[in-house]
Design a protein around this motif. Sequence first.
Motif, PDB file in Angstrom:
ATOM      1  N   GLY A  36       5.891 -75.822 -32.654  1.00  0.00           N
ATOM      2  CA  GLY A  36       6.988 -75.049 -32.579  1.00  0.00           C
ATOM      3  C   GLY A  36       6.366 -73.793 -32.668  1.00  0.00           C
ATOM      4  N   ALA A  37       5.759 -73.858 -33.260  1.00  0.00           N
ATOM      5  CA  ALA A  37       4.390 -71.661 -32.562  1.00  0.00           C
ATOM      6  C   ALA A  37       4.291 -72.072 -31.701  1.00  0.00           C
ATOM      7  CB  ALA A  37       3.684 -71.785 -34.317  1.00  0.00           C
ATOM      8  N   TRP A  38       3.728 -72.808 -31.073  1.00  0.00           N
ATOM      9  CA  TRP A  38       3.335 -72.576 -29.727  1.00  0.00           C
ATOM     10  C   TRP A  38       4.644 -72.343 -28.688  1.00  0.00           C
ATOM     11  CZ3 TRP A  38       2.889 -77.050 -25.438  1.00  0.00           C
ATOM     12  CH2 TRP A  38       2.110 -75.993 -25.090  1.00  0.00           C
ATOM     13  N   LEU A  39       5.669 -72.793 -28.774  1.00  0.00           N
ATOM     14  CA  LEU A  39       7.274 -73.009 -28.014  1.00  0.00           C
ATOM     15  C   LEU A  39       7.335 -71.772 -28.035  1.00  0.00           C
ATOM     16  CD1 LEU A  39       8.598 -76.777 -28.434  1.00  0.00           C
ATOM     17  CD2 LEU A  39       7.162 -75.880 -26.420  1.00  0.00           C
ATOM     18  N   GLU A  40       7.705 -70.838 -30.047  1.00  0.00           N
ATOM     19  CA  GLU A  40       8.118 -69.600 -29.980  1.00  0.00           C
ATOM     20  C   GLU A  40       7.112 -68.529 -29.149  1.00  0.00           C
ATOM     21  OE1 GLU A  40       8.095 -69.424 -34.019  1.00  0.00           O
ATOM     22  OE2 GLU A  40       9.699 -70.792 -34.486  1.00  0.00           O
ATOM     23  N   ALA A  41       5.928 -69.324 -29.513  1.00  0.00           N
ATOM     24  CA  ALA A  41       4.992 -67.461 -28.810  1.00  0.00           C
ATOM     25  C   ALA A  41       5.328 -67.851 -26.591  1.00  0.00           C
ATOM     26  CB  ALA A  41       3.523 -68.042 -28.776  1.00  0.00           C
ATOM     27  N   ARG A  88      -1.853 -72.353 -29.096  1.00  0.00           N
ATOM     28  CA  ARG A  88      -1.749 -73.000 -28.081  1.00  0.00           C
ATOM     29  C   ARG A  88      -3.192 -74.324 -28.359  1.00  0.00           C
ATOM     30  NH1 ARG A  88      -1.714 -74.528 -21.473  1.00  0.00           N
ATOM     31  NH2 ARG A  88      -2.015 -76.465 -21.118  1.00  0.00           N
ATOM     32  N   GLN A  89      -4.400 -73.508 -28.459  1.00  0.00           N
ATOM     33  CA  GLN A  89      -5.412 -74.007 -29.075  1.00  0.00           C
ATOM     34  C   GLN A  89      -5.197 -74.945 -30.659  1.00  0.00           C
ATOM     35  OE1 GLN A  89      -8.400 -70.944 -29.319  1.00  0.00           O
ATOM     36  NE2 GLN A  89      -7.914 -70.574 -26.837  1.00  0.00           N
ATOM     37  N   ARG A  90      -4.322 -73.775 -31.853  1.00  0.00           N
ATOM     38  CA  ARG A  90      -4.035 -74.544 -32.401  1.00  0.00           C
ATOM     39  C   ARG A  90      -3.225 -76.220 -32.827  1.00  0.00           C
ATOM     40  NH1 ARG A  90      -3.477 -71.025 -36.813  1.00  0.00           N
ATOM     41  NH2 ARG A  90      -2.874 -72.538 -37.686  1.00  0.00           N
ATOM     42  N   TYR A  91      -2.309 -76.033 -31.597  1.00  0.00           N
ATOM     43  CA  TYR A  91      -1.524 -77.216 -31.770  1.00  0.00           C
ATOM     44  C   TYR A  91      -2.702 -78.504 -30.635  1.00  0.00           C
ATOM     45  CZ  TYR A  91       1.252 -80.644 -28.619  1.00  0.00           C
ATOM     46  OH  TYR A  91       1.822 -81.137 -28.329  1.00  0.00           O
ATOM     47  N   GLU A  92      -3.426 -78.032 -29.899  1.00  0.00           N
ATOM     48  CA  GLU A  92      -4.208 -78.687 -29.248  1.00  0.00           C
ATOM     49  C   GLU A  92      -5.464 -79.013 -30.804  1.00  0.00           C
ATOM     50  OE1 GLU A  92      -6.016 -76.980 -25.879  1.00  0.00           O
ATOM     51  OE2 GLU A  92      -4.845 -77.217 -24.585  1.00  0.00           O
ATOM     52  N   ALA A  93      -5.213 -78.660 -31.574  1.00  0.00           N
ATOM     53  CA  ALA A  93      -6.989 -78.889 -32.485  1.00  0.00           C
ATOM     54  C   ALA A  93      -5.650 -79.787 -33.217  1.00  0.00           C
ATOM     55  CB  ALA A  93      -6.717 -77.855 -33.422  1.00  0.00           C
ATOM     56  N   LEU A 115      -2.250 -64.815 -34.946  1.00  0.00           N
ATOM     57  CA  LEU A 115      -3.455 -64.388 -33.999  1.00  0.00           C
ATOM     58  C   LEU A 115      -5.076 -64.590 -34.431  1.00  0.00           C
ATOM     59  CD1 LEU A 115      -3.233 -61.227 -31.890  1.00  0.00           C
ATOM     60  CD2 LEU A 115      -3.344 -62.934 -30.705  1.00  0.00           C
ATOM     61  N   PRO A 116      -6.151 -64.522 -34.027  1.00  0.00           N
ATOM     62  CA  PRO A 116      -7.149 -65.242 -35.469  1.00  0.00           C
ATOM     63  C   PRO A 116      -7.793 -64.242 -35.938  1.00  0.00           C
ATOM     64  CG  PRO A 116      -8.083 -65.251 -32.807  1.00  0.00           C
ATOM     65  CD  PRO A 116      -6.448 -64.929 -32.552  1.00  0.00           C
ATOM     66  N   ALA A 117      -8.034 -63.694 -37.268  1.00  0.00           N
ATOM     67  CA  ALA A 117      -9.087 -62.808 -38.032  1.00  0.00           C
ATOM     68  C   ALA A 117      -9.529 -62.259 -36.666  1.00  0.00           C
ATOM     69  CB  ALA A 117      -9.532 -63.106 -39.015  1.00  0.00           C
ATOM     70  N   SER A 118     -10.345 -62.759 -36.216  1.00  0.00           N
ATOM     71  CA  SER A 118     -11.622 -62.082 -35.314  1.00  0.00           C
ATOM     72  C   SER A 118     -10.688 -60.846 -34.660  1.00  0.00           C
ATOM     73  CB  SER A 118     -12.215 -62.950 -34.268  1.00  0.00           C
ATOM     74  OG  SER A 118     -11.318 -63.521 -33.563  1.00  0.00           O
ATOM     75  N   ALA A 119      -9.666 -60.663 -33.891  1.00  0.00           N
ATOM     76  CA  ALA A 119      -8.530 -60.326 -32.768  1.00  0.00           C
ATOM     77  C   ALA A 119      -8.304 -58.971 -33.138  1.00  0.00           C
ATOM     78  CB  ALA A 119      -6.916 -60.801 -32.694  1.00  0.00           C
TER      79      ALA A 119
END
Length: 261
Positions: A105-110, A192-197, A155-159
């Motif tokens: 759901g988060a990926w679709l919203e993004a 998307r990376q989070r979704y694939e993981a 976004l990751p913390a490194s961003a």
Amino acid sequence: MNVVAEMLVSSPAPAIWATLMLLTLPALLLLGSPQAMRHPRKAALETVAALRERGLQRRRRQEEAARAAQFASEVQVAAERAAASAGRWQEVWEQASAALTTAYGAWLEADARVRTAASAAAWGTPWSVRTCEEYAARERYLHRNVAAAVSRGELPASAMADAVAGRNGWDARLHQVEQELVIARASAAWLRQRYEAAVAAEAAAWHDTSLARRAAGSLRDEAQAAAVRAAAMAPVRGDTEVRARRQVVLFAGNFVQSALR
């Protein structure tokens, strides 16, 4: 083995019946086998040997029954533990499945935010920065929105460190509309990376859950089979007096048959 030996080595009787049978042993020997009176020592030895062998057999059966009961108990404990483990793996899979749904759901919203930002940027924006104040405003806008996206998990913390350093595609000179498009694209790529993981984690959890279920089912079946074997091998514990009476009736029947012959 003679008739008397057969009677003595059958199911156990109370002490009183055993005493009476020992007292009447000579008569029993005569009634059961007239040949036994000619060789009483041999008949007695045969009877004692038969009693000893039957006792050994009984003890062996009891030991085997005890081992079978112990094995059934241990397998039952293992089956219960396996069932509990399968239940925990089921919970892990359910959590992974819920995380997968959330990530999707988060990926679709993004992805929807990317389309919206791209539509806004399509109208064109001024590239050049005319004053230092304008550059500082764009920089603050970029840092503020990147920090907000990091706090929301988009976004990751490194961003944040990359945005401050101006690397990996982060450029404070861009117009705010273009910065929104950059942030949206970076967020969509990250989610998307989070979704694939999450897909991989859910598949691994399902695999482990399936293995745990099969192991629990196998142990459950083994425990049931072991319980059946233990029950079949367990000695029948009836009333001893009833068994003794049955033994007397059996001996009387044998005597009548011998007499009729």
